[in-house]
Design an enzyme around this catalytic site. Structure first.
Site, PDB file in Angstrom:
ATOM      1  N   GLU A   1       0.829  -1.204   0.000  1.00  0.00           N
ATOM      2  CA  GLU A   1       0.000   0.000   0.000  1.00  0.00           C
ATOM      3  C   GLU A   1       0.864   1.255   0.000  1.00  0.00           C
ATOM      4  O   GLU A   1       1.723   1.416   0.886  1.00  0.00           O
ATOM      5  CB  GLU A   1      -0.922  -0.018   1.226  1.00  0.00           C
ATOM      6  CG  GLU A   1      -1.957  -1.132   1.129  1.00  0.00           C
ATOM      7  CD  GLU A   1      -2.510  -1.572   2.482  1.00  0.00           C
ATOM      8  OE1 GLU A   1      -2.397  -0.814   3.462  1.00  0.00           O
ATOM      9  OE2 GLU A   1      -3.046  -2.697   2.555  1.00  0.00           O
TER      10      GLU A   1
ATOM     11  N   GLU B   1      -4.717  -6.732   2.554  1.00  0.00           N
ATOM     12  CA  GLU B   1      -3.520  -7.429   3.030  1.00  0.00           C
ATOM     13  C   GLU B   1      -3.520  -8.917   2.702  1.00  0.00           C
ATOM     14  O   GLU B   1      -2.471  -9.496   2.432  1.00  0.00           O
ATOM     15  CB  GLU B   1      -3.332  -7.220   4.536  1.00  0.00           C
ATOM     16  CG  GLU B   1      -2.791  -5.833   4.911  1.00  0.00           C
ATOM     17  CD  GLU B   1      -3.855  -4.745   4.902  1.00  0.00           C
ATOM     18  OE1 GLU B   1      -5.055  -5.071   4.757  1.00  0.00           O
ATOM     19  OE2 GLU B   1      -3.491  -3.560   5.041  1.00  0.00           O
TER      20      GLU B   1
ATOM     21  N   PHE C   1       1.952  -1.811   8.405  1.00  0.00           N
ATOM     22  CA  PHE C   1       2.236  -2.042   9.821  1.00  0.00           C
ATOM     23  C   PHE C   1       2.151  -3.553  10.082  1.00  0.00           C
ATOM     24  O   PHE C   1       1.277  -4.215   9.515  1.00  0.00           O
ATOM     25  CB  PHE C   1       1.209  -1.341  10.722  1.00  0.00           C
ATOM     26  CG  PHE C   1       1.305   0.162  10.734  1.00  0.00           C
ATOM     27  CD1 PHE C   1       1.951   0.827  11.771  1.00  0.00           C
ATOM     28  CD2 PHE C   1       0.752   0.914   9.709  1.00  0.00           C
ATOM     29  CE1 PHE C   1       2.037   2.218  11.789  1.00  0.00           C
ATOM     30  CE2 PHE C   1       0.842   2.300   9.720  1.00  0.00           C
ATOM     31  CZ  PHE C   1       1.488   2.961  10.764  1.00  0.00           C
TER      32      PHE C   1
ATOM     33  N   ASP D   1       0.933  -4.929  12.429  1.00  0.00           N
ATOM     34  CA  ASP D   1      -0.387  -5.194  13.016  1.00  0.00           C
ATOM     35  C   ASP D   1      -1.377  -5.720  11.977  1.00  0.00           C
ATOM     36  O   ASP D   1      -2.341  -6.406  12.328  1.00  0.00           O
ATOM     37  CB  ASP D   1      -0.953  -3.903  13.625  1.00  0.00           C
ATOM     38  CG  ASP D   1       0.059  -3.213  14.516  1.00  0.00           C
ATOM     39  OD1 ASP D   1      -0.141  -3.182  15.720  1.00  0.00           O
ATOM     40  OD2 ASP D   1       1.083  -2.701  13.999  1.00  0.00           O
ATOM     41  N   PHE D   2      -1.158  -5.396  10.711  1.00  0.00           N
ATOM     42  CA  PHE D   2      -2.111  -5.801   9.668  1.00  0.00           C
ATOM     43  C   PHE D   2      -1.856  -7.231   9.195  1.00  0.00           C
ATOM     44  O   PHE D   2      -2.558  -7.730   8.316  1.00  0.00           O
ATOM     45  CB  PHE D   2      -2.092  -4.826   8.485  1.00  0.00           C
ATOM     46  CG  PHE D   2      -2.210  -3.377   8.878  1.00  0.00           C
ATOM     47  CD1 PHE D   2      -2.781  -3.016  10.094  1.00  0.00           C
ATOM     48  CD2 PHE D   2      -1.752  -2.370   8.050  1.00  0.00           C
ATOM     49  CE1 PHE D   2      -2.880  -1.682  10.479  1.00  0.00           C
ATOM     50  CE2 PHE D   2      -1.855  -1.040   8.425  1.00  0.00           C
ATOM     51  CZ  PHE D   2      -2.407  -0.687   9.634  1.00  0.00           C
TER      52      PHE D   2
ATOM     53  N   HIS E   1      -1.392  -0.130  15.914  1.00  0.00           N
ATOM     54  CA  HIS E   1      -0.320   0.276  15.001  1.00  0.00           C
ATOM     55  C   HIS E   1       1.039   0.269  15.694  1.00  0.00           C
ATOM     56  O   HIS E   1       1.943   0.998  15.300  1.00  0.00           O
ATOM     57  CB  HIS E   1      -0.559   1.699  14.472  1.00  0.00           C
ATOM     58  CG  HIS E   1      -1.689   1.823  13.497  1.00  0.00           C
ATOM     59  ND1 HIS E   1      -3.008   1.742  13.873  1.00  0.00           N
ATOM     60  CD2 HIS E   1      -1.705   2.014  12.151  1.00  0.00           C
ATOM     61  CE1 HIS E   1      -3.775   1.908  12.801  1.00  0.00           C
ATOM     62  NE2 HIS E   1      -3.014   2.066  11.743  1.00  0.00           N
TER      63      HIS E   1
HETATM   64  C1  TPP Z   1      -5.849  -3.212   7.580  1.00  0.00           C
HETATM   65  C2  TPP Z   1      -5.256  -1.880   7.378  1.00  0.00           C
HETATM   66  N1  TPP Z   1      -4.509  -1.648   6.271  1.00  0.00           N
HETATM   67  C3  TPP Z   1      -3.960  -0.445   6.071  1.00  0.00           C
HETATM   68  C4  TPP Z   1      -4.139   0.573   6.955  1.00  0.00           C
HETATM   69  C5  TPP Z   1      -3.467   1.912   6.762  1.00  0.00           C
HETATM   70  N2  TPP Z   1      -4.456   2.900   6.351  1.00  0.00           N
HETATM   71  C6  TPP Z   1      -5.086   3.664   7.255  1.00  0.00           C
HETATM   72  S1  TPP Z   1      -6.248   4.636   6.571  1.00  0.00           S
HETATM   73  C7  TPP Z   1      -5.889   4.065   5.026  1.00  0.00           C
HETATM   74  C8  TPP Z   1      -6.643   4.593   3.864  1.00  0.00           C
HETATM   75  C9  TPP Z   1      -8.094   4.405   4.009  1.00  0.00           C
HETATM   76  O1  TPP Z   1      -8.767   4.912   2.902  1.00  0.00           O
HETATM   77  P1  TPP Z   1     -10.334   4.999   2.901  1.00  0.00           P
HETATM   78  O2  TPP Z   1     -10.920   3.696   3.298  1.00  0.00           O
HETATM   79  O3  TPP Z   1     -10.737   5.539   1.584  1.00  0.00           O
HETATM   80  O4  TPP Z   1     -10.666   6.010   4.076  1.00  0.00           O
HETATM   81  P2  TPP Z   1     -10.255   7.571   4.196  1.00  0.00           P
HETATM   82  O5  TPP Z   1      -8.998   7.615   5.010  1.00  0.00           O
HETATM   83  O6  TPP Z   1     -10.077   8.122   2.820  1.00  0.00           O
HETATM   84  O7  TPP Z   1     -11.425   8.169   4.903  1.00  0.00           O
HETATM   85  C10 TPP Z   1      -4.873   3.117   5.082  1.00  0.00           C
HETATM   86  C11 TPP Z   1      -4.295   2.422   3.922  1.00  0.00           C
HETATM   87  C12 TPP Z   1      -4.902   0.287   8.116  1.00  0.00           C
HETATM   88  N3  TPP Z   1      -5.082   1.206   9.078  1.00  0.00           N
HETATM   89  N4  TPP Z   1      -5.463  -0.924   8.282  1.00  0.00           N
END
Ligand code: TPP
Ligand code: MG
Lengths: 251, 322
Positions: B29, B60, B83, B85-86, B129
């Site tokens: 990602e 993931e 992370f 954690d994922f 995290h």
């Molecule tokens: C399982 C997991 N993968 C990756 C992340 C890292 N991460 C946090 S927010 C995000 C983007 C989320 O995008 P969206 O669902 O469109 O929500 P937005 O932040 O745009 O509101 C990512 C990749 C995470 N927190 N959890």
């Protein structure tokens, strides 16, 4: 607002006693099962809340909020399917701000509307202008009514935009300038304010008073957070279990 | 010789192999033009292009699964989870697929894949995290696990991880990305080779990841008090350099183990058990094991500091052993 601010500052008076932080604001007493640090986790938790409401025979409806990019997680698809076959009282609300961190929605999915994904699970998928307060309200009222009638979940996609970076320190330079500028003009707040004025619901003075009130609340929240105590170090091992309190290391 | 940060060293390790071998590729990602959530892959998209440095959606399970399928069919993928954690989300692909495929196929397939896993607390990222989940992966036969503590080790271990024909879990501490160090060698560091980070004769402090630096700080302080502590960094958790541990204990006869994981069920316990089973005769007294408290990682800085083991804890432990 003040409990939220306190939580952001890691204070004991915060919603989660300073243990959860910005990613995990929750208040079960208000029916809020928390923001989630794991993208996609909420979709599945919503299933349980929906099941619980259905099982207990209440007229409660679970509203599950998530982002556009989270709909690429398997949980989204599993949850929509299960909610659909069990006709659970859930409204799945996608806040489509067109980005998941740096990845624009046209790169992270091959279709334009998240709403289309409802069709695969026999769920109505409705895309609305996410910057139009009244349009969202109308669609939401209908989705909630459907859920209460036992007709199952709805997928409601609200199209909007992320103005800033994903996190503090992310300049968001991957967002095209013209795109950003076009969306900034669609700010839902002045738009709704104009509607209220035009329809003689609120006057300019009312709106100014509202603005001032919000500012005061914010200032009070900051003061509250500033003046609140930090948690006692030994509380680190409390609240893990309902009964067991883990040992603290002696320094 | 070159001064590099830990993050740059990881990037350099990946880039060296990508320049040499077109079958090495990186995906995860925001690893592309954005350069990764922590900037570790910055510039790699420009150098290698979007075919080899690829952004994936937030999936993931599919990220790890794609690495499995690619490794099974001739590529040498590096998958980044944002992370550690994922891992929870991709655990089936890792534990039931990546780790077992070679065995289940009677040894007729190899699985040359690397999974990068940013771990660790101390940056106010809270419960989902900040975890140290290395014991989850060391427990699984079929996976190798490394955890570098310096830029030099990060570079050398990355080269070996990519070269290895087995799935290698590359644990990296997110609070160390900006840490600078000298890099004198651009050669692979063999998996399963530990390193003495500081020589001593009175006690061996076995530490992993960021705890190596806590151990070094403790050793320095202890030196002033007339106690000579040796700091041993296994670098590879599996395979584990038991020879080096035995060598060190043959000299010091005392062991303190410190890892950042929740102490209960942590890999530190495995190291301790290994010493107890194989090196009991070398010991003058029971092994002491330090870890984080058995709680989720709290958000408030004061709680997070209470949660984490540190140099002070190590000093106290060592003093109690005299
Ligand atoms: C399982 C997991 N993968 C990756 C992340 C890292 N991460 C946090 S927010 C995000 C983007 C989320 O995008 P969206 O669902 O469109 O929500 P937005 O932040 O745009 O509101 C990512 C990749 C995470 N927190 N959890
Ligand atoms: Mg989004």
């Amino acid at each position: 607002m003040k409990f939220m601010m306190a939580e952001l500052c890691g204070k004991v008076t915060g919603y989660c006693k300073g243990k959860g932080g910005s990613m995990h604001i929750a208040d079960r007493d208000k029916g809020i099962l928390g923001a989630n640090g794991i993208v996609g986790a909420g979709h599945d938790i919503a299933l349980g809340a929906g099941l619980s409401a259905q099982y207990r025979g209440t007229d409660q409806v679970c509203v599950c909020f998530f982002g556009d990019a989270s709909t690429n997680q398997g949980t989204f698809h599993e949850a929509l399917n299960m909610a659909s076959i069990f006709k659970l009282p859930i409204v799945f609300v996608c806040e489509n701000n067109h980005y998941g961190i740096s990845m624009s929605s046209d790169r992270h999915m091959a279709i334009k509307d998240v709403a289309d994904r409802g069709a695969a699970y026999g769920i109505p998928g409705i895309a609305v202008d996410g910057n139009d307060v009244l349009a969202i309200n109308e669609a939401a009222v209908e989705a909630v009514a459907r859920a209460r009638k036992g007709q199952g979940p709805t997928l409601l996609e609200c199209k909007t935009y992320r103005w800033r970076g994903h996190f503090e320190g992310d300049p968001g330079s991957y967002k095209p300038k013209e795109e950003q500028e076009a969306w900034l003009k669609k700010d839902p707040i002045p738009r709704f304010a104009a509607f209220l004025k035009e329809n003689n619901i609120l006057t300019e003075d009312d709106l100014a008073a509202l603005d001032a009130q919000v500012k005061t609340e914010l200032a009070e929240a900051i003061l509250f957070a500033d003046e609140s105590p930090i948690p006692a170090p030994e509380s680190v091992v409390q609240d893990i279990y309902s009964d067991i309190v883990e040992e603290v290391r002696v320094r | 010789m070159k001064t590099m940060t830990y993050g740059e060293a990881i990037r350099e390790g990946m880039s060296i192999r990508m320049r040499e071998d077109p079958n090495v590729l990186l995906f995860g990602e925001d690893v592309g033009a954005f350069g990764g959530c922590f900037g570790v892959s910055a510039g790699m998209f420009n150098e290698f292009g979007g075919k080899r440095v690829r952004d994936t959606p937030i999936s993931e399970g599919a990220i790890i699964g794609m690495a499995v399928g690619a490794a099974a069919t001739g590529l040498r993928p590096i998958a980044e989870l944002m992370f550690i954690d994922f891992l929870t989300v991709g655990m089936d692909q890792l534990v039931n697929q990546a780790a077992k495929m070679r065995y289940m196929f009677g040894g007729k397939i190899s699985m040359p894949m690397v999974v990068r896993l940013p771990a660790g607390a101390g940056v106010g990222a809270a419960a989902q995290h900040s975890q140290s989940l290395e014991a989850w992966v060391t427990h699984v036969p079929g996976l190798k696990v490394v955890y570098p503590s310096t830029p030099q080790d990060a570079l050398g271990l990355m080269l070996s991880a990519i070269d290895d024909d087995n799935p290698v879990m590359f644990v990296e501490h997110k609070a160390m990305y900006a840490m600078k160090g000298e890099v004198t060698s651009f050669d692979p560091i063999p998996l399963g080779k530990g390193d003495i980070k500081h020589e001593g004769k009175d006690v061996t402090i076995i530490a992993t990841g960021k705890m190596v630096h806590e151990a070094l700080a403790a050793a320095k302080k202890l030196e002033g008090d007339g106690i000579s502590a040796e700091v041993l960094d296994p670098r590879s958790l599996y395979p584990l350099d038991t020879d080096l541990i035995a060598q060190s204990l043959g000299k010091t006869h005392r062991a303190v183990i410190v890892t950042e994981e929740n102490k209960r069920g942590g890999y530190g316990g495995e190291i301790s058990a290994t010493i107890g089973e194989q090196m009991f005769d070398l010991l003058d007294m029971p092994v002491v094991r330090l870890g984080a408290l058995n709680s989720p990682v709290p958000f408030a800085p004061v709680l997070e500091q209470a949660y984490l083991p540190n140099a002070q804890d190590i000093i106290l432990a060592v003093n109690q052993m005299q």
